[in-house]
Design an enzyme around this catalytic site. Structure first.
Site, mmCIF file in Angstrom:
data_model
loop_
_atom_site.group_PDB
_atom_site.id
_atom_site.type_symbol
_atom_site.label_atom_id
_atom_site.label_comp_id
_atom_site.label_asym_id
_atom_site.label_seq_id
_atom_site.Cartn_x
_atom_site.Cartn_y
_atom_site.Cartn_z
ATOM 1 C CB THR B 358 -0.923 0.021 1.228
ATOM 2 O OG1 THR B 358 -0.135 -0.257 2.378
ATOM 3 C CG2 THR B 358 -2.013 -1.003 1.114
ATOM 4 C CG ASP B 359 0.071 3.982 -2.607
ATOM 5 O OD1 ASP B 359 1.071 3.461 -3.098
ATOM 6 O OD2 ASP B 359 -1.044 3.995 -3.153
ATOM 7 C CB SER B 384 -0.829 9.406 3.505
ATOM 8 O OG SER B 384 -1.311 9.439 2.188
ATOM 9 N NE ARG B 385 5.196 4.325 2.336
ATOM 10 C CZ ARG B 385 4.773 3.083 2.417
ATOM 11 N NH1 ARG B 385 4.222 2.506 1.368
ATOM 12 N NH2 ARG B 385 4.878 2.415 3.533
ATOM 13 C CB VAL B 386 0.660 9.210 -3.118
ATOM 14 C CG1 VAL B 386 1.802 8.374 -3.629
ATOM 15 C CG2 VAL B 386 -0.525 8.364 -2.755
#
Lengths: 189, 523
Positions: B358-359, B384-386
């Site tokens: 997951t991101d 949350s990477r994006v």
């Protein structure tokens, strides 16, 4: 009822491949296949099958029971059976007939099939069906008849692991399935 | 099931029309063994992977193991009706589910059959989609840049989720994972007024895997009461369903979501939960005698989840030109899978797998939950990477320092327990932290609009709350939001359209409102 081709286990398949390949290369396929047919017939009774699957005693003792059968056989067949006993793989003999026949039919571009029908079919009808199927499958199909009253009418043909269902029972089953699966518009929409 | 006579007639009509027709060769096999919901079949020479098979007695199955001399398949019905030696027919169809707007507001099983007693779906054969589909390729995607507002302050401020992203919700049992999902679904009513025909409305799909039926009934009732069912599909594979249905339900739900995504709509899909799905998959695969690996899961359990989550995407605007399978560009499918941990152990097999796919993840902690911090989001290890690119600028600016402030607070809090004499700066940081933690608390089933979130976070981050008592904050928040919405309705629009930060004039209005409400509370 069901699939015509018998379920042959992998071990039997490998032994059958070996014998078949050898016999073909040496040009003794007819002789060996006749031997195997004879052996398969001999191995059919349950008592013999039980002996093959659970025999005790030395190789020579066990092999002795097949001496009479192997007297007139091709040397390759004799070696094959002896090797099976030596390797304690005699249970292969139970299905060897079916496995060998499959390979023989394949080699000759032929196939065996079963026609199920509600009433007995006449040989002329069987032949006509066989000719049609041979044309369609590109194989020489030999059919045998079998009476299955549940079909009500029509025929159902099995060749190998393929089936053509033209029976009344099959149609009714299909109709029932389509009725059950039909995705109908929501009530009131 | 309600059958209408007209429909029966039309089926019979087709039957009569095709009476002479069908002399197709069908691939058949014989059942070698059957038990524990799986069967081994000899024959079926031309069988495809995932092909639907037909057993005697109308039982259906799926071919999963294509081996040299037999086919291993799972049964999707009553295994007691299948016997050794029965004939099995291949149907030539890959397992598919119905899709489309007719499913909205419905509860269906893993195969898309309705289970809510509201009658047939009314979809046609054209609406069927195979449950396993390739994820969009690199050129068919575009970067995530639109926010998916969950309505939860802690998430939208610090762990923003973008449309098309995959964000894991992870935590022990009883930490509010499902509550977070329900709130997110409720919050989507703000996108299109809860009207599924509005193209702005985010469609929600809740896939319940291995859940108690009573839990799911409760969720559905809750969604109905809140008016959220019209834009929601519930895919139910509860604990009593066969393991095969449980593991397939996620793919079925995803196929339903992809239909909307490919038509340019926005979809949020919730898999609750993937750990139970992996257990169901493990059961089926062990019965099919696939070799077990770590924790007895089959070797492809990583792929089981990665191929599912990879289908979440934001489609490129020109996707239909690249691949005609997409009807419109710009659609999104956001995946929010849930994984339940045991004793907070995130380093177990399945959690680490899904974290790496997951991101980002929202980590819910039982100690926070028990100390009254709800939602129990651990801001320190949640990321949350994006999503940052998808936050509205006003929120990004306002909440920018929040994560750091909270991290400093936690550190000082641990330190402050040892000594009593604290300098003024430390004391100020503690005061600020306590208040920030307090305003991030939120009740269940009350999602907060993003504009309201910005208003209260603005008050918190500017230090305007430092002189209020912690227990006054809940009342203050309610009063402030009410005051701003009533007296200055233009503020919401100004916050939404702000290009960088909240405009100075809006800030002045907010400062005035804060002072007014504070005076009112302290009076």
């Amino acid at each position: 009822m069901g699939v015509v081709a018998a379920a042959v286990d992998q071990v039997t398949g490998r032994w059958a491949d070996a014998l078949f390949g050898l016999a073909r290369r040496r040009g003794v396929l007819d002789q060996v296949s006749a031997d195997i047919e004879r052996i398969a017939l001999e191995c059919k009774p349950p008592a013999v099958q039980a002996f093959l699957q659970g025999a005790t005693g030395s190789t020579a003792e066990r092999l002795a029971k097949f001496d009479v059968l192997l007297e007139s056989a091709n040397p390759h067949t004799r070696s094959f059976v002896s090797l099976l006993f030596e390797r304690r793989r005699e249970e292969v003999l139970v299905q060897i007939g079916a496995a060998f026949e499959q390979r023989l039919l394949e080699e000759r571009g032929a196939a065996k099939g079963v026609v199920e029908s509600a009433r007995p079919l006449e040989s002329a009808e069987l032949e006509a069906l066989g000719r049609d199927l041979s044309k369609r499958l590109g194989k020489d199909v030999t059919l045998t008849g079998r009476v299955t009253p549940e079909l009500v009418g029509g025929v159902r043909v099995f060749v190998g692991t393929s089936m053509i269902d033209q029976s009344l029972q099959g149609r009714m089953d299909g109709l029932r399935r389509r009725m059950m699966e039909a995705r109908l518009p929501a009530v009131g929409s | 099931m309600d059958l209408r006579p007209a429909e029966v007639t039309s089926i019979l009509e087709k039957e009569i029309e095709n009476y002479q027709g069908d002399t197709r060769m069908q691939s058949v096999g014989t059942v070698l063994s059957v038990g524990d919901g799986v069967a081994r079949v000899y024959g079926l020479d031309d069988c495809m992977m995932n092909e639907l098979l037909e057993f005697a007695g109308g039982v259906r199955g799926i071919a999963l193991n294509l081996e040299e001399d037999n086919v291993g398949c799972v049964l999707l019905g009553d295994a007691a009706k299948v016997r050794e030696g029965d004939t099995v027919k291949a149907t030539g169809r890959i397992i598919s589910v119905p899709t489309g707007p007719q499913l909205l507001g419905r509860v269906v099983n893993a195969l898309g059959d309705p289970v809510d007693g509201k009658g047939p779906l009314g979809t046609t054969d054209d609406d069927l989609r195979p449950i396993e589909q390739d994820a969009p390729s690199v050129v068919e995607r575009q970067p995530v840049d639109q926010p998916l507002q969950t309505g939860i302050k802690a998430v939208d401020a610090m762990i923003p989720i973008g449309r098309g992203q995959r964000e894991l919700i992870i935590g022990d049992r009883q930490t509010g994972k499902t509550a977070l999902i329900v709130d997110t679904i409720l919050s989507q009513a703000n996108t299109g007024g809860g009207d599924p025909t509005n193209p702005e409305q985010v469609i929600c799909i809740y896939v319940a895997v291995g859940q108690k039926q009573s839990t799911v009934v409760d969720i559905v009732r809750r969604l109905e009461q809140a008016g959220a069912m019209p834009y929601t599909i519930v895919v139910l594979a509860s604990a009593i369903d066969e393991a095969s249905m449980q593991y397939l339900s996620c793919y079925g739900g995803c196929a339903m979501g992809e239909r909307f995504r490919d038509e340019g709509r926005h979809v949020a899909i919730f898999y609750d939960d993937l750990y139970k799905q992996a257990l169901a998959y493990r059961q089926v695969m062990l019965l099919l005698r696939r070799p077990p690996g770590r924790e007895a899961f089959p070797g492809d359990v990583f792929n089981l989840h990665s191929r599912l989550l990879e289908r979440a995407a934001k489609l490129a605007d020109n996707a239909p030109e690249i691949n005609p399978r997409f009807k419109a560009g710009g659609g999104t499918l956001t995946a929010l899978p849930v994984v339940e941990t045991q004793e907070g152990d995130v380093s177990a097999y399945i959690p680490t797998n899904v974290i790496s796919i997951t991101d980002g993840q929202i980590f819910l902690e039982s100690s926070l939950f028990n100390s009254g911090i709800r939602p129990a989001v651990n801001a320190g290890i949640s990321v949350s990477r994006v999503g940052g690119a998808a936050q509205i600028p006003a929120m990004k600016k306002t909440a920018g320092s929040l994560r750091l402030d909270l991290a400093q607070f936690r550190e000082l809090q641990a330190f402050a327990q040892f000594g009593s004499d604290l300098d003024a700066a430390t004391q100020a940081k503690l005061t600020r932290g306590e208040r920030l933690v307090e305003i991030l608390k939120q009740g269940q089933y009350v999602p907060v609009k993003v504009t309201d979130q910005v208003v209260i976070l603005y008050a918190g981050s500017t230090g305007a709350l430092d002189d209020l008592a912690v227990k006054q904050l809940a009342e203050f928040e309610r009063a402030l939001i009410e005051y701003v919405n009533d007296s200055h309705p233009e503020v919401a629009e100004q916050i939404l359209t702000a290009k960088k930060d909240i405009p100075d004039e809006t800030k002045a209005v907010l400062d005035g409102a804060i002072a007014a409400v504070k005076a009112q509370i302290q009076a």
